[in-house]
Motif scaffolding. Structure first.
Motif, PDB file in Angstrom:
ATOM      1  N   VAL A  82       2.228  67.690 -24.226  1.00  0.00           N
ATOM      2  CA  VAL A  82       2.949  66.509 -24.079  1.00  0.00           C
ATOM      3  C   VAL A  82       1.808  65.316 -23.588  1.00  0.00           C
ATOM      4  N   VAL A  83       1.659  64.242 -24.109  1.00  0.00           N
ATOM      5  CA  VAL A  83       0.770  63.145 -23.867  1.00  0.00           C
ATOM      6  C   VAL A  83       1.611  61.872 -23.510  1.00  0.00           C
ATOM      7  N   ARG A  84       2.846  61.848 -23.892  1.00  0.00           N
ATOM      8  CA  ARG A  84       3.300  60.426 -23.939  1.00  0.00           C
ATOM      9  C   ARG A  84       4.977  60.506 -23.622  1.00  0.00           C
ATOM     10  N   MET A  85       5.711  59.834 -22.851  1.00  0.00           N
ATOM     11  CA  MET A  85       7.069  59.942 -23.176  1.00  0.00           C
ATOM     12  C   MET A  85       7.521  58.474 -23.058  1.00  0.00           C
ATOM     13  N   HIS A  86       8.848  58.055 -23.626  1.00  0.00           N
ATOM     14  CA  HIS A  86       9.486  56.791 -23.496  1.00  0.00           C
ATOM     15  C   HIS A  86      10.820  57.114 -23.453  1.00  0.00           C
ATOM     16  N   MET A 130       5.022  40.454 -28.122  1.00  0.00           N
ATOM     17  CA  MET A 130       5.888  39.974 -27.016  1.00  0.00           C
ATOM     18  C   MET A 130       7.264  40.881 -26.802  1.00  0.00           C
ATOM     19  N   MET A 131       6.980  42.165 -27.064  1.00  0.00           N
ATOM     20  CA  MET A 131       8.145  43.067 -26.785  1.00  0.00           C
ATOM     21  C   MET A 131       7.620  43.647 -25.386  1.00  0.00           C
ATOM     22  N   GLY A 132       8.592  44.234 -24.653  1.00  0.00           N
ATOM     23  CA  GLY A 132       8.489  44.766 -23.387  1.00  0.00           C
ATOM     24  C   GLY A 132       7.770  46.106 -23.554  1.00  0.00           C
ATOM     25  N   TYR A 133       6.478  46.136 -22.739  1.00  0.00           N
ATOM     26  CA  TYR A 133       5.799  47.417 -22.718  1.00  0.00           C
ATOM     27  C   TYR A 133       6.366  48.148 -21.502  1.00  0.00           C
ATOM     28  N   GLY A 134       6.109  49.555 -21.638  1.00  0.00           N
ATOM     29  CA  GLY A 134       6.631  50.313 -20.647  1.00  0.00           C
ATOM     30  C   GLY A 134       7.389  51.532 -21.405  1.00  0.00           C
ATOM     31  N   SER A 156       0.624  40.686 -25.000  1.00  0.00           N
ATOM     32  CA  SER A 156       1.303  39.579 -23.960  1.00  0.00           C
ATOM     33  C   SER A 156       2.859  40.113 -23.265  1.00  0.00           C
ATOM     34  N   ALA A 157       3.512  40.921 -23.883  1.00  0.00           N
ATOM     35  CA  ALA A 157       4.753  41.578 -23.585  1.00  0.00           C
ATOM     36  C   ALA A 157       5.742  40.436 -23.515  1.00  0.00           C
ATOM     37  N   ALA A 158       6.890  40.761 -22.834  1.00  0.00           N
ATOM     38  CA  ALA A 158       8.038  39.705 -23.072  1.00  0.00           C
ATOM     39  C   ALA A 158       7.972  38.673 -21.839  1.00  0.00           C
ATOM     40  N   GLY A 159       8.599  37.609 -22.045  1.00  0.00           N
ATOM     41  CA  GLY A 159       8.595  36.662 -21.083  1.00  0.00           C
ATOM     42  C   GLY A 159       7.508  35.982 -20.801  1.00  0.00           C
ATOM     43  N   ASN A 160       7.508  34.962 -19.967  1.00  0.00           N
ATOM     44  CA  ASN A 160       6.317  34.199 -19.551  1.00  0.00           C
ATOM     45  C   ASN A 160       6.059  33.266 -20.743  1.00  0.00           C
TER      46      ASN A 160
END
Ligand code: AMP
Ligand code: ZN
Length: 430
Positions: A82-86, A130-134, A156-160
């Motif tokens: 496994v290399v990633r989880m969300h 512009m969506m949340g990263y993470g 650029s991720a969400a916000g700001n």
């Protein structure tokens, strides 16, 4: 097309491909502790599933099953692979976790590149995400796909908001990925700074992550002078990239070489035909780390029976009407928030933000809708405001058979959202 052979595969070959992939998906599911137990309990021998239609012999998987097998009861590969989880956003309870192998991450990027190419995107595009990263899949999901396509990606991720506008201007962003609620807010903020969003280089917006109406799409397109494409996905099926609109903008192609879809009556579980509204059930045909068999998405839609003029053979689904769990029961009447949004967004004086508040007084349900006015229409002529209020009450009454109380607010009174918008506040103690 990104992969014209697969995207235009004739229906018979597509079904054969699905069957081959289903057999593999079932074998891999049988390696998980969750599915091996379920299959044993139901007396299912996966080797006996011979046609893609036999899939209905298999039990559904629900969000609750995912929660109960937290953290790794549905993992089909050794942890080392496994290399990633969300994780899902958890708007309806405890969040659930999804795992990916390196191949899964690559396949996901490929699907997203396919979606973007279907809207006419190319390697020349500048893509601002512009969506949340993470843990949320909207950030990294589109990011990898856009890189695969060869775009310049601005994470650029969400916000700001001010920085978003600055980036769009400095780098000539041509595509934005954004929630519909934030797109409207960003457009307003640009205008407040004296920048007409229509004069920016942005030509396409990918809108997803939350239900929204056709009227909201129209509003965003008019505000920005762009083409807005509906993007659907859910973390249980990777994230974004499950279904996407092509240049026709009439329903979202769901990639049937990766996803086997069914639509069911959410109450009885009965299978519905193409064209009938119901709950979308998806089987992931392609994932190594975490197979997902007949997953009940709780999203309400219908399969569009007609083929798309673009030539892709993969069927389309209609705009998601809502979720089985966001239907409101108000004084014995069923109402979807999306119906209310349709009425509000078709009225030009109404701004971008609204809130639906539910209360119970003397055993009666009351609906109270707080709507912001559109900034350019804002004035204090009480008679005009009164006229608008009664127009909204009348139109809503006609559509949803509930009489709401309407409160008209100055632009900017409600908190703007950069991620998934929370539109309904239910104060009823049931
Ligand atoms: P999550 O797994 O947390 O990313 O949430 C996925 C859910 O977001 C889906 O099951 C839908 O309810 C909702 N969603 C995602 N994209 C759309 C869309 N384009 N239209 C309506 N709802 C959407
Ligand atoms: Zn099409």
């Amino acid at each position: 097309m990104w992969n014209s052979k697969l995207e235009t595969l004739d229906r018979t070959s597509l079904e054969e491909l699905q069957m081959r992939k289903l057999a593999r998906a079932l074998e891999s599911a049988a390696r998980t502790s969750y599915y091996s137990r379920v299959f044993a309990d139901c007396g299912i021998e996966v080797a006996k599933i011979r046609s893609i239609r036999d899939i209905k012999e298999l039990p559904f998987t629900t969000k609750n099953d995912l929660r109960l097998s937290y953290p790794d009861g549905m993992l089909a590969v050794p942890r080392g692979d496994v290399v990633r989880m969300h994780a899902s956003s958890g708007t309806t309870g405890k969040s659930t976790v999804i795992f990916y192998t390196m191949k899964d991450v690559g396949d996901w990027a490929d699907l997203v590149a396919r979606c973007m190419a279907a809207t006419g995107a190319t390697r020349e595009d500048v893509f601002q995400n512009m969506m949340g990263y993470g843990l949320f899949t909207g950030g990294l999901g589109l990011h990898y796909g856009a890189e695969r396509l060869g775009c310049l990606v601005i994470p650029s991720a969400a916000g700001n908001t001010l920085r978003q506008i600055q980036l769009i201007r400095d780098f000539g962003t041509t595509i934005i990925h954004i929630t519909p609620s934030y797109a409207l807010h960003l457009g307003d903020e640009a205008a407040a700074q004296g920048i007409d969003p229509k004069r920016l280089a942005v030509k396409k917006a990918y809108l997803g992550a939350e239900p929204y109406s056709e009227a909201t799409r129209d509003k965003i397109e008019a505000q920005w002078g762009l083409d807005a494409y509906n993007s659907y996905g859910l973390s249980e099926m990777n994230g974004p990239g499950v279904a996407f609109e092509c240049v026709e903008k009439k329903g979202m192609h769901i990639w049937e070489d990766y996803y086997y879809i069914e639509v069911i009556d959410p109450d009885s579980g009965r299978l519905l035909s193409d064209g009938e509204q119901g709950e979308l059930v998806i089987t992931h045909l392609n994932r190594e780390a975490m197979p997902m068999i007949r997953y009940r998405t709780r999203d309400l839609t219908a399969v569009i029976p007609e083929p798309c003029p673009c030539g892709r053979s993969h069927r389309r689904i209609e705009r998601i009407k809502g979720r089985t769990d966001d239907m409101l029961f108000i004084g014995g009447v069923n109402v979807f928030p999306s119906q209310i949004e349709t009425v509000l967004m078709n009225v030009p004086e109404v701004g971008n933000n609204y809130q639906i508040v539910l209360d119970r007084q003397e055993n009666l349900d009351r609906m109270h809708i707080r709507v912001e006015l559109y900034s350019k229409m804002f004035h204090r002529d009480l008679r005009e405001l009164e006229r608008l209020r009664s127009q909204l009450v009348k139109e809503l009454q006609a559509l949803i058979a509930v009489t709401p109380r309407i409160e008209i607010l100055e632009p900017g009174s409600l908190p703007p959202s950069t991620g998934k918008a929370v539109r309904v506040i239910d104060n009823r103690k049931i």
